[in-house]
Design a protein around this motif. Structure first.
Motif, PDB file in Angstrom:
ATOM      1  N   THR A  88      77.248  18.286  22.251  1.00  0.00           N
ATOM      2  CA  THR A  88      78.000  17.784  23.403  1.00  0.00           C
ATOM      3  C   THR A  88      79.116  18.749  23.780  1.00  0.00           C
ATOM      4  OG1 THR A  88      77.516  15.503  22.743  1.00  0.00           O
ATOM      5  CG2 THR A  88      79.328  15.829  24.278  1.00  0.00           C
ATOM      6  N   GLN A  89      79.860  19.208  22.785  1.00  0.00           N
ATOM      7  CA  GLN A  89      80.940  20.155  23.049  1.00  0.00           C
ATOM      8  C   GLN A  89      80.403  21.434  23.680  1.00  0.00           C
ATOM      9  OE1 GLN A  89      82.716  20.579  19.189  1.00  0.00           O
ATOM     10  NE2 GLN A  89      83.734  18.593  19.257  1.00  0.00           N
ATOM     11  N   LYS A  90      79.253  21.906  23.181  1.00  0.00           N
ATOM     12  CA  LYS A  90      78.657  23.124  23.734  1.00  0.00           C
ATOM     13  C   LYS A  90      78.259  22.907  25.187  1.00  0.00           C
ATOM     14  CE  LYS A  90      75.930  25.584  21.169  1.00  0.00           C
ATOM     15  NZ  LYS A  90      74.766  26.099  20.381  1.00  0.00           N
ATOM     16  N   ALA A  91      77.645  21.763  25.488  1.00  0.00           N
ATOM     17  CA  ALA A  91      77.233  21.479  26.865  1.00  0.00           C
ATOM     18  C   ALA A  91      78.442  21.361  27.785  1.00  0.00           C
ATOM     19  CB  ALA A  91      76.392  20.203  26.908  1.00  0.00           C
ATOM     20  N   ALA A  93      81.277  22.819  27.513  1.00  0.00           N
ATOM     21  CA  ALA A  93      81.890  24.129  27.717  1.00  0.00           C
ATOM     22  C   ALA A  93      81.173  24.937  28.788  1.00  0.00           C
ATOM     23  CB  ALA A  93      81.910  24.899  26.400  1.00  0.00           C
ATOM     24  N   LEU A  94      79.931  24.553  29.104  1.00  0.00           N
ATOM     25  CA  LEU A  94      79.135  25.292  30.079  1.00  0.00           C
ATOM     26  C   LEU A  94      79.212  24.701  31.485  1.00  0.00           C
ATOM     27  CD1 LEU A  94      75.908  25.679  27.897  1.00  0.00           C
ATOM     28  CD2 LEU A  94      77.629  27.444  28.320  1.00  0.00           C
ATOM     29  N   ALA A  95      79.886  23.570  31.626  1.00  0.00           N
ATOM     30  CA  ALA A  95      79.775  22.779  32.854  1.00  0.00           C
ATOM     31  C   ALA A  95      80.326  23.462  34.089  1.00  0.00           C
ATOM     32  CB  ALA A  95      80.464  21.423  32.667  1.00  0.00           C
ATOM     33  N   ASP A  96      81.231  24.401  33.936  1.00  0.00           N
ATOM     34  CA  ASP A  96      81.857  25.026  35.102  1.00  0.00           C
ATOM     35  C   ASP A  96      81.403  26.464  35.339  1.00  0.00           C
ATOM     36  OD1 ASP A  96      83.379  22.733  35.688  1.00  0.00           O
ATOM     37  OD2 ASP A  96      84.896  23.316  34.211  1.00  0.00           O
ATOM     38  N   LEU A  97      80.431  26.916  34.583  1.00  0.00           N
ATOM     39  CA  LEU A  97      79.983  28.298  34.725  1.00  0.00           C
ATOM     40  C   LEU A  97      79.083  28.466  35.946  1.00  0.00           C
ATOM     41  CD1 LEU A  97      79.183  29.289  31.032  1.00  0.00           C
ATOM     42  CD2 LEU A  97      81.315  29.581  32.307  1.00  0.00           C
ATOM     43  N   GLY A 148      73.645  15.560  31.385  1.00  0.00           N
ATOM     44  CA  GLY A 148      73.428  15.095  32.751  1.00  0.00           C
ATOM     45  C   GLY A 148      74.213  15.907  33.762  1.00  0.00           C
ATOM     46  N   VAL A 149      75.413  16.342  33.399  1.00  0.00           N
ATOM     47  CA  VAL A 149      76.212  17.186  34.296  1.00  0.00           C
ATOM     48  C   VAL A 149      75.497  18.520  34.524  1.00  0.00           C
ATOM     49  CG1 VAL A 149      78.378  18.471  34.516  1.00  0.00           C
ATOM     50  CG2 VAL A 149      78.402  16.102  33.700  1.00  0.00           C
ATOM     51  N   LEU A 150      75.001  19.123  33.432  1.00  0.00           N
ATOM     52  CA  LEU A 150      74.281  20.399  33.574  1.00  0.00           C
ATOM     53  C   LEU A 150      73.030  20.226  34.427  1.00  0.00           C
ATOM     54  CD1 LEU A 150      74.455  21.946  29.967  1.00  0.00           C
ATOM     55  CD2 LEU A 150      76.072  22.162  31.870  1.00  0.00           C
ATOM     56  N   LEU A 151      72.320  19.121  34.211  1.00  0.00           N
ATOM     57  CA  LEU A 151      71.091  18.884  34.966  1.00  0.00           C
ATOM     58  C   LEU A 151      71.394  18.657  36.443  1.00  0.00           C
ATOM     59  CD1 LEU A 151      68.063  18.389  35.189  1.00  0.00           C
ATOM     60  CD2 LEU A 151      68.465  16.014  34.479  1.00  0.00           C
ATOM     61  N   THR A 152      72.406  17.866  36.745  1.00  0.00           N
ATOM     62  CA  THR A 152      72.750  17.589  38.146  1.00  0.00           C
ATOM     63  C   THR A 152      73.121  18.875  38.877  1.00  0.00           C
ATOM     64  OG1 THR A 152      73.498  15.348  37.617  1.00  0.00           O
ATOM     65  CG2 THR A 152      74.315  16.318  39.661  1.00  0.00           C
ATOM     66  N   VAL A 165      67.520  13.198  32.237  1.00  0.00           N
ATOM     67  CA  VAL A 165      68.016  13.622  30.929  1.00  0.00           C
ATOM     68  C   VAL A 165      67.054  13.194  29.833  1.00  0.00           C
ATOM     69  CG1 VAL A 165      69.849  13.272  29.227  1.00  0.00           C
ATOM     70  CG2 VAL A 165      70.435  13.674  31.616  1.00  0.00           C
ATOM     71  N   ALA A 166      66.478  11.997  29.969  1.00  0.00           N
ATOM     72  CA  ALA A 166      65.505  11.531  28.981  1.00  0.00           C
ATOM     73  C   ALA A 166      64.316  12.480  28.907  1.00  0.00           C
ATOM     74  CB  ALA A 166      65.045  10.113  29.320  1.00  0.00           C
ATOM     75  N   ASP A 167      63.888  13.024  30.050  1.00  0.00           N
ATOM     76  CA  ASP A 167      62.801  14.002  30.049  1.00  0.00           C
ATOM     77  C   ASP A 167      63.186  15.231  29.234  1.00  0.00           C
ATOM     78  OD1 ASP A 167      61.337  12.367  31.766  1.00  0.00           O
ATOM     79  OD2 ASP A 167      62.061  13.384  33.564  1.00  0.00           O
ATOM     80  N   LEU A 168      64.392  15.726  29.469  1.00  0.00           N
ATOM     81  CA  LEU A 168      64.849  16.913  28.745  1.00  0.00           C
ATOM     82  C   LEU A 168      64.913  16.651  27.248  1.00  0.00           C
ATOM     83  CD1 LEU A 168      67.760  18.210  31.030  1.00  0.00           C
ATOM     84  CD2 LEU A 168      65.385  18.981  30.972  1.00  0.00           C
TER      85      LEU A 168
END
Length: 219
Positions: A88-91, A93-97, A148-152, A165-168
């Motif tokens: 979760t922390q890793k995901a 950290a990527l949300a604004d890239l 979900g944020v990364l996917l959206t 997200v369930a698919d992923l």
């Protein structure tokens, strides 16, 4: 009013157990050592390692392990929750890239690579799936939200909008299972690459499947 006589109001107040006492510094240190040893050991050897072996590697007595984690299942749940929290922390950290699609795919491949050397990661991801357990639920919810944020963001940039997200989660769990069961080190990466390529598509296969269900196909 007579002493001890019930007013009837007390029965309407639900019982709330007192919060657990914070651990003393030495007890907290012991718990952290046990969890660190378990994270490393389960990652390499899986769930079969005994609590006594975990105690030896943590440098504490078996009784100390049992006080913090009465059963191996309880310890393994703590390990799974920790794995989920780290993902979760890793995901997050990527949300604004920049490059949302590349970020999403990169995260999935990072998880796959991590899963190659951490045998318990499959259990962590399965625990974070749709049918979450009561114990892993809050941690799994956090991972689902972060992913979900990364996917959206990736969907806004062109990834298929019908993916969830369930698919992923399902794809990652199955890919990691394949990584553990195959002698072909390249197979899991190929599987994930094919899936990521499909995420860029426009649902061609799904449209063909629905067309095949039409009246003409039934004769």
């Amino acid at each position: 009013m007579a002493v001890g006589k019930s007013t009837g109001l007390d029965s309407a107040i639900p019982y709330a157990p007192p919060p657990p006492r914070p651990l003393r510094a030495d007890a907290r240190r012991n718990r952290d050592q046990i969890l660190a040893a378990a994270l490393e050991t389960f990652a390499v050897e899986g769930h079969s390692v005994s609590l006594d072996e975990i105690a030896r590697r943590a440098g504490v007595g078996p009784g100390t392990v049992h006080r913090h984690f009465p059963t191996k299942e309880v310890l393994f749940e703590a390990v799974i929750i920790t794995r989920i929290q780290r993902l979760t922390q890793k995901a997050r950290a990527l949300a604004d890239l920049a490059d949302p699609i590349g970020v999403l795919f990169g995260f999935l491949f990072d998880v796959l690579e991590e899963g190659r050397v951490k045998k318990d990661l499959v259990d962590a991801l399965i625990g974070a799936g749709v049918d979450v357990g009561e114990v892993t639920g809050p941690a799994a919810l956090g991972l689902n939200e972060a992913l979900g944020v990364l996917l959206t963001r990736a969907q806004r940039a062109g990834v298929r909008e019908d993916v969830t997200v369930a698919d992923l989660m399902a794809v990652m769990a199955s890919t990691l299972i394949a990584a553990q069961r195959t002698d072909d080190a390249r197979l899991p990466s190929r599987m994930l690459a094919i899936y990521c390529d499909g995420l860029r598509g426009e649902g061609t296969v799904e449209r063909l499947r629905r067309a095949g269900d039409g009246p003409a196909s039934r004769g």
